[in-house]
Motif scaffolding. Structure first.
Motif, PDB file in Angstrom:
ATOM      1  N   MET A  24     -11.826   2.792   1.374  1.00  0.00           N
ATOM      2  CA  MET A  24     -10.501   3.164   1.970  1.00  0.00           C
ATOM      3  C   MET A  24      -9.650   1.835   2.291  1.00  0.00           C
ATOM      4  O   MET A  24     -10.295   0.675   2.377  1.00  0.00           O
ATOM      5  CB  MET A  24     -10.864   3.560   3.291  1.00  0.00           C
ATOM      6  CG  MET A  24      -9.896   4.004   4.062  1.00  0.00           C
ATOM      7  SD  MET A  24      -9.241   5.548   3.483  1.00  0.00           S
ATOM      8  CE  MET A  24      -7.978   6.040   4.255  1.00  0.00           C
ATOM      9  N   TYR A  25      -8.547   1.927   2.121  1.00  0.00           N
ATOM     10  CA  TYR A  25      -7.454   0.874   2.285  1.00  0.00           C
ATOM     11  C   TYR A  25      -7.254   0.272   3.576  1.00  0.00           C
ATOM     12  O   TYR A  25      -7.264   1.307   4.566  1.00  0.00           O
ATOM     13  CB  TYR A  25      -6.053   0.904   1.611  1.00  0.00           C
ATOM     14  CG  TYR A  25      -6.352   1.224  -0.063  1.00  0.00           C
ATOM     15  CD1 TYR A  25      -6.808   0.006  -0.715  1.00  0.00           C
ATOM     16  CD2 TYR A  25      -6.236   2.508  -0.618  1.00  0.00           C
ATOM     17  CE1 TYR A  25      -6.971   0.300  -2.148  1.00  0.00           C
ATOM     18  CE2 TYR A  25      -6.571   2.362  -2.086  1.00  0.00           C
ATOM     19  CZ  TYR A  25      -6.786   1.581  -2.615  1.00  0.00           C
ATOM     20  OH  TYR A  25      -7.081   1.687  -4.100  1.00  0.00           O
ATOM     21  N   ASP A  26      -7.056  -0.972   4.058  1.00  0.00           N
ATOM     22  CA  ASP A  26      -6.475  -1.286   5.262  1.00  0.00           C
ATOM     23  C   ASP A  26      -5.068  -1.284   5.232  1.00  0.00           C
ATOM     24  O   ASP A  26      -4.183  -2.010   4.852  1.00  0.00           O
ATOM     25  CB  ASP A  26      -6.902  -2.681   5.259  1.00  0.00           C
ATOM     26  CG  ASP A  26      -6.639  -3.526   6.798  1.00  0.00           C
ATOM     27  OD1 ASP A  26      -5.862  -2.830   7.465  1.00  0.00           O
ATOM     28  OD2 ASP A  26      -7.216  -4.632   7.086  1.00  0.00           O
TER      29      ASP A  26
ATOM     30  N   PHE B 148       6.114   4.158   6.715  1.00  0.00           N
ATOM     31  CA  PHE B 148       5.511   3.257   7.638  1.00  0.00           C
ATOM     32  C   PHE B 148       5.168   3.902   8.669  1.00  0.00           C
ATOM     33  O   PHE B 148       4.086   3.902   9.288  1.00  0.00           O
ATOM     34  CB  PHE B 148       6.552   2.276   8.040  1.00  0.00           C
ATOM     35  CG  PHE B 148       6.688   1.014   7.074  1.00  0.00           C
ATOM     36  CD1 PHE B 148       5.653   0.183   6.761  1.00  0.00           C
ATOM     37  CD2 PHE B 148       7.852   0.945   6.343  1.00  0.00           C
ATOM     38  CE1 PHE B 148       5.912  -0.879   5.506  1.00  0.00           C
ATOM     39  CE2 PHE B 148       7.997   0.157   5.524  1.00  0.00           C
ATOM     40  CZ  PHE B 148       7.005  -0.995   5.184  1.00  0.00           C
ATOM     41  N   ASP B 149       5.653   5.103   9.135  1.00  0.00           N
ATOM     42  CA  ASP B 149       5.326   6.083  10.400  1.00  0.00           C
ATOM     43  C   ASP B 149       3.923   6.728   9.970  1.00  0.00           C
ATOM     44  O   ASP B 149       2.901   6.676  10.717  1.00  0.00           O
ATOM     45  CB  ASP B 149       6.449   7.171  10.316  1.00  0.00           C
ATOM     46  CG  ASP B 149       7.630   6.553  11.218  1.00  0.00           C
ATOM     47  OD1 ASP B 149       7.854   5.550  11.521  1.00  0.00           O
ATOM     48  OD2 ASP B 149       8.623   7.197  11.241  1.00  0.00           O
ATOM     49  N   ASN B 150       3.886   7.330   8.575  1.00  0.00           N
ATOM     50  CA  ASN B 150       2.687   7.797   7.988  1.00  0.00           C
ATOM     51  C   ASN B 150       1.430   6.852   8.000  1.00  0.00           C
ATOM     52  O   ASN B 150       0.268   7.183   8.425  1.00  0.00           O
ATOM     53  CB  ASN B 150       2.957   8.456   6.827  1.00  0.00           C
ATOM     54  CG  ASN B 150       3.880   9.533   6.925  1.00  0.00           C
ATOM     55  OD1 ASN B 150       3.957  10.217   7.910  1.00  0.00           O
ATOM     56  ND2 ASN B 150       4.389  10.099   5.657  1.00  0.00           N
ATOM     57  N   MET B 151       1.781   5.623   7.828  1.00  0.00           N
ATOM     58  CA  MET B 151       0.712   4.388   7.811  1.00  0.00           C
ATOM     59  C   MET B 151       0.104   4.278   8.979  1.00  0.00           C
ATOM     60  O   MET B 151      -0.945   4.163   9.127  1.00  0.00           O
ATOM     61  CB  MET B 151       1.385   3.174   6.990  1.00  0.00           C
ATOM     62  CG  MET B 151       1.501   3.321   5.537  1.00  0.00           C
ATOM     63  SD  MET B 151       2.225   1.709   4.815  1.00  0.00           S
ATOM     64  CE  MET B 151       1.184   0.602   5.223  1.00  0.00           C
ATOM     65  N   LYS B 152       1.016   4.277   9.980  1.00  0.00           N
ATOM     66  CA  LYS B 152       0.434   4.175  11.497  1.00  0.00           C
ATOM     67  C   LYS B 152      -0.237   5.436  11.910  1.00  0.00           C
ATOM     68  O   LYS B 152      -1.216   5.269  12.725  1.00  0.00           O
ATOM     69  CB  LYS B 152       1.885   4.133  12.348  1.00  0.00           C
ATOM     70  CG  LYS B 152       2.653   2.798  12.286  1.00  0.00           C
ATOM     71  CD  LYS B 152       3.094   2.000  13.481  1.00  0.00           C
ATOM     72  CE  LYS B 152       3.707   0.879  13.020  1.00  0.00           C
ATOM     73  NZ  LYS B 152       3.063  -0.218  12.541  1.00  0.00           N
ATOM     74  N   LYS B 153      -0.273   6.408  11.095  1.00  0.00           N
ATOM     75  CA  LYS B 153      -0.975   7.674  11.647  1.00  0.00           C
ATOM     76  C   LYS B 153      -2.260   7.686  10.557  1.00  0.00           C
ATOM     77  O   LYS B 153      -2.838   8.501  10.756  1.00  0.00           O
ATOM     78  CB  LYS B 153      -0.167   8.874  11.280  1.00  0.00           C
ATOM     79  CG  LYS B 153       1.061   9.158  12.186  1.00  0.00           C
ATOM     80  CD  LYS B 153       1.749  10.405  11.745  1.00  0.00           C
ATOM     81  CE  LYS B 153       3.193  10.481  12.387  1.00  0.00           C
ATOM     82  NZ  LYS B 153       3.890  11.723  12.076  1.00  0.00           N
TER      83      LYS B 153
END
Length: 146
Positions: free
Chosen positions: A1-3, A36-41
């Motif tokens: 999994m990616y950070d 970026f919103d999806n990354m925060k999720k």
């Protein structure tokens, strides 16, 4: 999994070094703010989106994903491979190092109009186009020596 935090941090570090805000980066790269919103999720951006950001920021996808700590781009044209690393705006191409436009050269060198035109063209290129340009020059040089 990616950070995802590392990915966003690396994107923003490079963007800030280029004077770009998060919104300006997304607008310029033609991406939706949802990246970026999806990354925060907790959602990893698609490969296409990561690739688009890497191309726009002129760094490698592997760097953004945390697979390497070098902002290395590998480009291959006509079976001639060139690796170059962007450090402080300079490019290392094989054994040749090209300084950034902001570096001042203390040597006064007289250039012909043709050489000046070539430099102007080169300076107008992005990093990938510069790699192609240098590859073409190396091909010509190899043909001369054969």
């Amino acid at each position: 999994m990616y950070d995802l935090q590392l990915i966003e941090e690396r994107i923003m570090t490079i963007a800030k070094s280029k004077g770009l805000s998060k919104n300006k980066l997304l607008i310029n790269a033609k991406l939706h703010k949802g990246v970026f919103d999806n990354m925060k999720k907790g959602q990893v951006p698609s490969i296409d989106k990561i690739h688009t950001i890497a191309d726009y920021l002129e760094c490698s996808v592997d760097y953004l994903l945390g697979r390497t700590d070098e902002q290395t781009i590998t480009h291959s044209t006509n079976n001639i491979n060139s690796n170059f690393v962007q450090k402080n705006g300079s490019i290392t191409f094989g054994s040749v190092s090209v300084a950034s436009n902001s570096d001042k050269n203390s040597n006064n060198i007289s250039l012909s109009n043709e050489e000046i035109e070539i430099l102007d063209i080169y300076r107008s290129l992005n990093i990938r186009e510069k790699a192609k340009f240098l590859n073409m020059a190396l091909e010509i040089e190899q043909e001369k020596s054969n």
